[in-house]
Motif scaffolding. Structure first.
Motif, PDB file in Angstrom:
ATOM      1  N   UNK A 132       0.828  -1.194   0.000  1.00 16.21           N
ATOM      2  CA  UNK A 132       0.000   0.000   0.000  1.00 16.21           C
ATOM      3  C   UNK A 132       0.867   1.250   0.000  1.00 16.21           C
ATOM      4  N   UNK A 133       0.227   2.359  -0.281  1.00 17.35           N
ATOM      5  CA  UNK A 133       0.928   3.647  -0.283  1.00 17.35           C
ATOM      6  C   UNK A 133       0.265   4.557   0.735  1.00 17.35           C
ATOM      7  N   UNK A 134       1.087   5.196   1.555  1.00 19.92           N
ATOM      8  CA  UNK A 134       0.614   6.164   2.531  1.00 19.92           C
ATOM      9  C   UNK A 134       1.252   7.503   2.195  1.00 19.92           C
ATOM     10  N   UNK A 135       0.435   8.549   2.162  1.00 20.27           N
ATOM     11  CA  UNK A 135       0.943   9.883   1.871  1.00 20.27           C
ATOM     12  C   UNK A 135       0.385  10.883   2.876  1.00 20.27           C
ATOM     13  N   UNK A 144       7.512  12.880  -3.369  1.00 21.11           N
ATOM     14  CA  UNK A 144       8.240  12.035  -4.309  1.00 21.11           C
ATOM     15  C   UNK A 144       7.958  10.547  -4.127  1.00 21.11           C
ATOM     16  N   UNK A 145       7.371  10.167  -2.968  1.00 18.71           N
ATOM     17  CA  UNK A 145       7.072   8.753  -2.738  1.00 18.71           C
ATOM     18  C   UNK A 145       6.104   8.197  -3.776  1.00 18.71           C
ATOM     19  N   UNK A 146       5.172   9.007  -4.243  1.00 19.11           N
ATOM     20  CA  UNK A 146       4.208   8.523  -5.233  1.00 19.11           C
ATOM     21  C   UNK A 146       4.902   8.196  -6.546  1.00 19.11           C
ATOM     22  N   UNK A 152       8.522   1.902  -9.315  1.00 15.92           N
ATOM     23  CA  UNK A 152       8.810   0.544  -8.846  1.00 15.92           C
ATOM     24  C   UNK A 152       7.706  -0.446  -9.200  1.00 15.92           C
ATOM     25  N   UNK A 153       6.452  -0.043  -9.055  1.00 17.66           N
ATOM     26  CA  UNK A 153       5.357  -0.999  -9.148  1.00 17.66           C
ATOM     27  C   UNK A 153       4.549  -0.964 -10.437  1.00 17.66           C
ATOM     28  N   UNK A 154       4.643   0.086 -11.242  1.00 19.81           N
ATOM     29  CA  UNK A 154       3.842   0.118 -12.480  1.00 19.81           C
ATOM     30  C   UNK A 154       4.201  -1.016 -13.442  1.00 19.81           C
TER      31      UNK A 154
END
Length: 163
Positions: A132-135, A144-146, A152-154
């Motif tokens: 998961x992604x947390x912002x 920049x994490x997004x 990395x994951x696309x």
């Protein structure tokens, strides 16, 4: 790739909705449909509401579903939970690649997408190949994490949705 952003923020047109749509595009979506759950209103409380059924079918027909929520009381919202309850256990999200996304005020709940939301998506049969992604809700646009997450994951998500 056809994506849907399912947003469990009780505020319409929220930052959560924007972040979810941005993430779907960054992950390679050609089109992103928005399901802003607050628009479904009381139909989420019971069973058989036609608009809710249509939203469930929309998610089931997508290649990629971003399930997004603000962090409320250290977890995802009850609004999102009401929607997830509309799916059959183990098969409701079968074949759908799902990504949990949560926004919050501070870093203390950074593990919430993986610890709280991802297990529910897996229980419903979703394919969840990425963490998961947390912002931070105050900085998600410039975070920049997004972009790092998408880089990395696309490729993984593209490969799985192409199957």
């Amino acid at each position: 790739m056809r994506a849907v952003a399912v947003v469990g923020n009780p505020k319409p047109a929220s930052r959560t909705a924007d972040a979810a749509q941005r993430l779907a595009v960054a992950l390679g979506a050609d089109e992103v449909e928005l399901i802003d759950l607050i628009d479904l209103g009381a139909g989420l409380i019971g069973w058989g509401d036609e608009r809710v059924k249509a939203a469930v079918a929309q998610v089931q027909a997508s290649d990629l579903a971003i399930f997004a929520s603000p962090t409320f009381k250290a977890t995802y919202t009850g609004l999102l939970k009401l929607f997830l309850d509309q799916f059959a256990t183990a098969t409701g999200l079968e074949g759908v690649v799902a990504v949990p996304l949560m926004l919050g005020a501070g870093p203390a709940h950074a593990l919430a997408p993986d610890l709280l939301l991802k297990p529910v998506l897996v229980e419903l049969g979703a394919i969840t190949p990425a963490p998961g992604l947390y912002q931070l809700d105050s900085a998600y646009i410039d975070d920049p994490k997004a972009a790092e997450y998408a880089a990395r994951w696309s490729p993984v998500i593209a490969a799985i949705t192409a199957l």
